[in-house]
Design an enzyme around this catalytic site. Structure first.
Site, PDB file in Angstrom:
ATOM      1  N   THR A 205      42.454  31.467  35.127  1.00 58.98           N
ATOM      2  CA  THR A 205      42.613  32.176  36.524  1.00 58.98           C
ATOM      3  C   THR A 205      41.784  31.394  37.266  1.00 58.98           C
ATOM      4  O   THR A 205      40.829  30.878  37.197  1.00 58.98           O
ATOM      5  CB  THR A 205      42.181  33.763  36.552  1.00 58.98           C
ATOM      6  OG1 THR A 205      42.404  33.997  37.916  1.00 58.98           O
ATOM      7  CG2 THR A 205      40.750  33.696  36.464  1.00 58.98           C
TER       8      THR A 205
ATOM      9  N   ARG B 247      31.192  34.234  42.148  1.00 63.89           N
ATOM     10  CA  ARG B 247      31.809  35.397  41.644  1.00 63.89           C
ATOM     11  C   ARG B 247      32.734  35.289  40.404  1.00 63.89           C
ATOM     12  O   ARG B 247      33.421  34.235  40.098  1.00 63.89           O
ATOM     13  CB  ARG B 247      32.793  36.340  42.364  1.00 63.89           C
ATOM     14  CG  ARG B 247      33.775  37.329  42.133  1.00 63.89           C
ATOM     15  CD  ARG B 247      34.962  37.061  41.793  1.00 63.89           C
ATOM     16  NE  ARG B 247      35.829  38.379  41.277  1.00 63.89           N
ATOM     17  CZ  ARG B 247      36.965  38.467  40.840  1.00 63.89           C
ATOM     18  NH1 ARG B 247      37.541  37.221  40.354  1.00 63.89           N
ATOM     19  NH2 ARG B 247      37.419  39.474  40.375  1.00 63.89           N
TER      20      ARG B 247
ATOM     21  N   THR C 220      46.383  35.431  37.847  1.00 59.40           N
ATOM     22  CA  THR C 220      45.782  34.996  36.434  1.00 59.40           C
ATOM     23  C   THR C 220      46.903  35.196  35.436  1.00 59.40           C
ATOM     24  O   THR C 220      48.368  35.723  35.652  1.00 59.40           O
ATOM     25  CB  THR C 220      45.037  36.472  36.052  1.00 59.40           C
ATOM     26  OG1 THR C 220      44.009  36.368  36.941  1.00 59.40           O
ATOM     27  CG2 THR C 220      44.599  36.001  34.688  1.00 59.40           C
TER      28      THR C 220
ATOM     29  N   SER D 236      47.382  31.345  41.525  1.00 58.63           N
ATOM     30  CA  SER D 236      46.305  32.222  40.852  1.00 58.63           C
ATOM     31  C   SER D 236      45.660  31.617  39.699  1.00 58.63           C
ATOM     32  O   SER D 236      44.786  32.166  38.982  1.00 58.63           O
ATOM     33  CB  SER D 236      47.164  33.338  40.396  1.00 58.63           C
ATOM     34  OG  SER D 236      48.091  33.430  39.462  1.00 58.63           O
TER      35      SER D 236
ATOM     36  N   THR E 153      45.587  40.951  33.722  1.00 51.99           N
ATOM     37  CA  THR E 153      45.679  40.637  35.122  1.00 51.99           C
ATOM     38  C   THR E 153      45.280  41.417  36.143  1.00 51.99           C
ATOM     39  O   THR E 153      45.418  42.743  35.789  1.00 51.99           O
ATOM     40  CB  THR E 153      46.823  39.725  35.299  1.00 51.99           C
ATOM     41  OG1 THR E 153      47.931  40.901  35.289  1.00 51.99           O
ATOM     42  CG2 THR E 153      47.180  38.598  34.404  1.00 51.99           C
ATOM     43  N   GLY E 154      45.027  41.160  37.371  1.00 49.95           N
ATOM     44  CA  GLY E 154      44.685  42.020  38.438  1.00 49.95           C
ATOM     45  C   GLY E 154      43.172  42.288  38.849  1.00 49.95           C
ATOM     46  O   GLY E 154      42.596  41.380  38.646  1.00 49.95           O
TER      47      GLY E 154
HETATM   48  N1  GLY Z   1      41.743  39.258  36.739  1.00 49.59           N
HETATM   49  C1  GLY Z   1      41.506  38.091  37.679  1.00 49.59           C
HETATM   50  C2  GLY Z   1      40.075  38.138  38.334  1.00 49.59           C
HETATM   51  O1  GLY Z   1      39.881  39.395  38.824  1.00 49.59           O
HETATM   52  O2  GLY Z   1      39.472  37.172  38.400  1.00 49.59           O
END
Ligand code: GLY
Length: 361
Positions: A229, A239, A211, A91, A262-263
């Site tokens: 991340t 993105r 992340t 990640s 994170t998430g």
């Molecule tokens: N929290 C990391 C992402 O959505 O890229």
């Protein structure tokens, strides 16, 4: 330094201020809040580091750097560099899962409390340490955010080599995702000639957010933060998640504290949650209370039906980590029940339970 010793963790918790969190409520919907006590270490006891669960090595490294008298920003970046170069963390950095085209695109941001400055990079390719580049954006430009090709060229200007960040493990995961995405395109997973179930093997959980976030207080009492991340696995190329966005993926105010996430980045981006957490701490919330408040805000603002479960609760997770200027740490997530974050002080490194808004199914 011993690695997350369980007895030490209890000792760590024993040193905490007993700031237990009551039941959080949102409208009429009942919410389950973990009966947790946030860990706390007074600043007088020395430096403190907090990180997401995948940052146990990072908090230990950051603590070593802090104990040498270094600035908190140098410490947290040195800490997360270990994870950025770890091929086993899919990640973050090298080994991170690629975008839908099979290209690893990385996001990172830093914030330096004493100077109230920030730097970040988004969609940077072939650079193993995006957090170092984000720090250089802060230190060596008049800008805050560089993206894509410009961020890469800036990194090359500062001597970073271009490297292939796609490991075999990540490539195989990407191929599996792509081949099982649909039974109506031309990519086919291994199958029998009469197998009509292609696509059934597609596993949503493969699309992780991962992340690492890390914040610290140094020996001088200054605070800094970093988040880095590879973002959402198999994302649409270009993105950008929450991690490199100041106020979303992280925020730091030297007088108050720091927060990071994170998430599911999209949920955080729409709520500027790290900024919100720091402002809640400024108003008197403990780190854990402030993180729970941000979880509630996201839940309140989640309206898309496909993001809600049959109880009307968010069907995704976002985790928050916070540190205040007194050295208290805390974390909370939207869906949880058995999650922890990493933390360190002069006594060692520890795993600390996170509060949560809804029990994970
Ligand atoms: N929290 C990391 C992402 O959505 O890229």
């Amino acid at each position: 330094m011993a690695k997350h010793p369980t007895n030490s963790r209890r000792q760590f918790l024993k040193t905490t201020a007993a700031a237990s969190v009551g039941a959080a409520t949102l409208g009429s919907a009942p919410r389950v809040v973990g009966a947790r006590t946030p860990a706390s270490i007074k600043r007088a006891n020395g430096p403190v580091v907090i990180s997401s669960r995948n940052g146990m090595n990072a908090v230990e490294r950051a603590m070593e750097v802090l104990q040498s008298g270094a600035d908190a920003l140098d410490a947290v970046v040195a800490g997360v560099n270990l994870v950025e170069e770890d091929p086993n963390d899919t990640s973050v950095g090298y080994g991170g899962l690629p975008n839908a085209d099979g290209v690893v695109q990385l996001d990172a941001a830093v914030m330096h409390g004493p100077t109230a400055r920030a730097g970040s990079v988004a969609c940077i390719e072939q650079i193993k340490y995006p957090s170092k580049v984000a720090k250089l954006v802060l230190e060596r430009t008049d800008h805050v955010n560089l993206v894509g090709k410009g961020a890469q060229e800036f990194a090359i200007m500062h001597g970073f080599p271009l490297e292939n960040l796609l490991t075999e493990r990540a490539r195989e995961r990407w191929v599996r995702w792509r081949e099982n995405l649909s039974n109506r395109d031309d990519y086919l997973p291994p199958h029998e000639a009469d197998d009509d179930s292609i696509g059934a093997d597609y596993i949503e959980q493969q699309r992780t957010w991962g992340t690492i976030h890390c914040s610290a207080i140094d020996l001088s009492g200054n605070i800094s933060s970093v988040t880095t991340t590879s973002g959402l696995a198999f994302k649409i190329p270009g993105r950008v998640g929450d991690s490199p966005i100041i106020g979303a993926g992280l925020y730091c105010d030297n007088e108050v504290g720091a927060a990071g996430s994170t998430g599911r980045g999209e949920a955080n981006l729409e709520n500027c949650a790290s900024f919100l957490i720091v402002e809640r701490m400024r108003a008197g919330d403990s780190p854990e209370q402030a993180c729970l408040f941000a979880c509630e805000r996201i839940a309140d603002h989640t309206r898309k039906a496909y993001l809600l479960n049959d109880k009307g609760e968010p069907d995704f997770n976002v985790k928050f980590y916070a540190l205040n200027a007194a050295g208290e740490v805390g974390g909370a997530e939207i869906r949880g029940g058995n999650s922890q974050f990493a933390a360190a002080n002069a006594d060692g490194s520890f795993l600390v339970d996170m509060a949560y808004l809804y029990k994970r199914d």
